[in-house]
Write a protein that holds these residues in place. Sequence first.
Motif, PDB file in Angstrom:
ATOM      1  N   GLY A   1       7.786   0.451   2.344  1.00 50.54           N
ATOM      2  CA  GLY A   1       7.128   0.629   1.284  1.00 50.54           C
ATOM      3  C   GLY A   1       7.027   2.091   0.485  1.00 50.54           C
ATOM      4  O   GLY A   1       7.405   2.393  -0.487  1.00 50.54           O
ATOM      5  N   ILE A   2       6.931   3.126   1.648  1.00 49.33           N
ATOM      6  CA  ILE A   2       6.912   4.267   1.185  1.00 49.33           C
ATOM      7  C   ILE A   2       8.556   4.792   0.931  1.00 49.33           C
ATOM      8  O   ILE A   2       8.473   5.669  -0.186  1.00 49.33           O
ATOM      9  CB  ILE A   2       6.589   5.160   2.497  1.00 49.33           C
ATOM     10  N   GLY A   3       9.358   4.193   1.163  1.00 50.52           N
ATOM     11  CA  GLY A   3      10.733   4.551   0.894  1.00 50.52           C
ATOM     12  C   GLY A   3      11.151   4.100  -0.375  1.00 50.52           C
ATOM     13  O   GLY A   3      11.873   4.674  -1.319  1.00 50.52           O
ATOM     14  N   MET A   4      10.526   2.880  -0.696  1.00 51.90           N
ATOM     15  CA  MET A   4      10.727   2.341  -2.026  1.00 51.90           C
ATOM     16  C   MET A   4      10.149   2.899  -3.061  1.00 51.90           C
ATOM     17  O   MET A   4      10.625   3.108  -4.256  1.00 51.90           O
ATOM     18  CB  MET A   4      10.444   0.756  -1.930  1.00 51.90           C
ATOM     19  N   GLY A   5       8.949   3.469  -2.741  1.00 54.62           N
ATOM     20  CA  GLY A   5       8.192   4.007  -3.817  1.00 54.62           C
ATOM     21  C   GLY A   5       8.861   5.338  -4.130  1.00 54.62           C
ATOM     22  O   GLY A   5       9.029   5.518  -5.425  1.00 54.62           O
ATOM     23  N   LEU A   6       9.407   6.091  -3.252  1.00 58.23           N
ATOM     24  CA  LEU A   6       9.979   7.380  -3.601  1.00 58.23           C
ATOM     25  C   LEU A   6      11.172   7.277  -4.246  1.00 58.23           C
ATOM     26  O   LEU A   6      11.583   7.881  -5.271  1.00 58.23           O
ATOM     27  CB  LEU A   6      10.318   8.178  -2.141  1.00 58.23           C
ATOM     28  N   THR A   7      12.243   6.229  -3.523  1.00 62.18           N
ATOM     29  CA  THR A   7      13.475   6.237  -4.412  1.00 62.18           C
ATOM     30  C   THR A   7      13.357   5.554  -5.856  1.00 62.18           C
ATOM     31  O   THR A   7      13.852   5.933  -6.698  1.00 62.18           O
ATOM     32  CB  THR A   7      14.184   5.309  -3.456  1.00 62.18           C
ATOM     33  N   SER A   8      12.670   4.506  -6.048  1.00 57.95           N
ATOM     34  CA  SER A   8      12.589   3.646  -7.264  1.00 57.95           C
ATOM     35  C   SER A   8      12.243   4.571  -8.390  1.00 57.95           C
ATOM     36  O   SER A   8      12.803   4.523  -9.489  1.00 57.95           O
ATOM     37  CB  SER A   8      11.674   2.383  -6.869  1.00 57.95           C
TER      38      SER A   8
ATOM     39  N   ILE B   1       0.862  -1.088   0.030  1.00 57.27           N
ATOM     40  CA  ILE B   1       0.333   0.070   0.139  1.00 57.27           C
ATOM     41  C   ILE B   1       1.011   1.286  -0.057  1.00 57.27           C
ATOM     42  O   ILE B   1       0.535   2.335  -0.653  1.00 57.27           O
ATOM     43  CB  ILE B   1      -0.922  -0.146   1.288  1.00 57.27           C
ATOM     44  N   GLY B   2       1.744   1.186   0.713  1.00 56.78           N
ATOM     45  CA  GLY B   2       2.782   2.497   0.889  1.00 56.78           C
ATOM     46  C   GLY B   2       3.570   2.583  -0.590  1.00 56.78           C
ATOM     47  O   GLY B   2       3.810   3.871  -0.819  1.00 56.78           O
ATOM     48  N   TRP B   3       3.893   1.694  -1.000  1.00 63.30           N
ATOM     49  CA  TRP B   3       4.631   1.679  -2.386  1.00 63.30           C
ATOM     50  C   TRP B   3       4.055   2.501  -3.285  1.00 63.30           C
ATOM     51  O   TRP B   3       4.381   3.509  -3.931  1.00 63.30           O
ATOM     52  CB  TRP B   3       5.169   0.312  -2.992  1.00 63.30           C
TER      53      TRP B   3
END
Length: 503
Positions: free
Chosen positions: A374-381, A318-320
Motif C-alpha cells: 500500500g505504501i508503494g502504491m500510494g507513492l507511485t500512483s 491504511i498504507g496507501w
Amino acid sequence: MGQTKGASSDENRILKRPFILAAIMLAMFMGAIEGTIVSTAMPAIVSDLGGFSLYTWVFSGYLLMNAVTVLIYGKLSDLFGRKPILTIGIIIFLIGSVLCGFAGSMEELIMYRFIQGLGAGAVAPVATTIIGDIYEKHERARVQGYLSSVWGISAVLGPALGGILVESLTWRLVFWINIPLGLLSMLGLWLFLHENIERKKQNIDYQGAFLLTLAVCAIMLILVEGGVHWAWSSPQVIGLAALAAAALALFVRQEKKVSEPMMPFEIWQERSILIANIVSLATGVIIIGLSTFLPTFVQGVMERSPTVAGFTLTAMSIGWPIASTIAGYLLMKIGFKSTSVLGGVSLIAGSVVLVCMPPDAGPLIAAIGSFLVGIGMGLTSTSFIVMIQDTVTWERRGIATASNMFMRNIGNTVGAALLGGIMNSRLAEYLAENNGSGKHLTIDSANLLLNSEERKSLPAKAVEVLQSGLTLSLHTVYLIILLFAVISFVLLLLLPKKEQKED
C-alpha cells in the motif's frame, strides 16, 4: 477540439472547488470500495453460487470492460465535457451493481460485472482529469494526494464492511451499498460543476476501440484457460494468440492513420510518461494479485474468518492514503523520481514478505506485506498522475491521464487472468499428483475450504491436500508479484530527474 473550462468566473470556481472535490471523491470512493469489498466477499459468494474455477472471471470481466472503455471515456470527456460523461459512467455502474446483487449463479454475476465495468471505466480518469482542470499546477500535488488516498481510505471500510455484511446479513449488499454513493456524487456534480464547452464535430475512433477490445479479450482468454481447460499448444490457444496479434497490429495501424486516435502515440514519446505507464501496468498486476488472492489464502489456508481476511487488505488501505498524502509533500521536496523510487522499494519489500509467508505465519504477517505494498502504491500512483498532468498541455490532459489509467487497468485485467490461470494450473497439477485422500478432489473442491462448516465435514487428509495445494499455487502467485515489483523498481530508476512542464 471541444474544451472543458472550469466555472464561468475564477471567484465562483474557487468557491465551488471544495464541493466539486467532495463529489469527485465520492465517485472515487464508490469505485475503490468495490475492489476490496468484493474481494472480501468472494469466498462467501463462491460458497453460495459455486464455480470456484470461474473465480477470476468475476474480477476479469469487470476489469476487462473497465480497461477497454477508459480511453473512450477520456476522449469523450474532452469532446463533450467531464460532467455528462462521468454521470453516464456512474449510472451504468449503478445499474450493474443492482443486477449483481440479484445474481443467481456465477455466470449471471460475471455478466453483470461486465456491465459494472462498462460504467467504472469513466470514474477514475474523468474524475482525476477534473482535478487537473480546476486546480493550478502548484496545487495539484496536494490535491491529487487527497484523491489518490480515497482509494485507500474507502478500502479501509471495504474489507471490514464486506466481512460484516457476509457474516451477519448477505453478500448481495456489498453491491447495493454503491447506490447511495453514486447518487450523492451525481447530485454534487450537477449542482456545483459548471462547464463551458466549445462544441465541434469530432470523429470518435470506434474502430480502434473495437480492435483493442478484441485483442485484450483474446489475450485474457488465453491466460485464464491456458494450461487449465486448454493445453498451451491447443488449437484454441494458438488461434486466440493469432487473433490477438492481428488485432493489435490493426489497432496500431488504425491509430496512426486517424485524425483523433483512441491512443495518440505521440504522448508516449515523453520518456516520463512512457515509463510511468509501463510501471502502472506492472503495479496493476501487483495490486490485483494482492486484492484477489490474499483473502483466499487467509481464509482457505490460515482458516480465519472473512472479517480477518478483510483486515489484511485493510492494512494496504491504511498504507496507501498515508503514502499518498506524504507524496504530495515529497514531490515538492525531492521530486518525482526520488518519490517514485521510494515507492518501488516498498513494493519489493511487501512482495518479499508475501513470498516468505508460511501457512502458519498468521494474518499479522499478511497484513505487514499488504501495508508495505500500500505504501508503494500510494507513492507511485500520486507521483505518476501529477507528473503526467504537469508534462502535457491542457488539450492532451484528458487522454494522457486516461492512458495511465488504461495501463493500470490493463495490468489489473491481465494480472487477474494471468495470476488466476497460474493458480488454477498449479492447483490442478498438485491435486492430480497428490489425490490420495480417498475423496476425488478438483479445483472446485477448494470451495469447501472457504466455508468453515463445509471444511469441517471434509476428511482430515482431504483438507491437508487442498490446503497444501492452495499454499503452493498461491506461493507461485506471490513470486510472480515479486517479479513485477522488481521490474517496476528497475524502470523507476530510468525516470528523468526533471520533467518538462508545459502550460
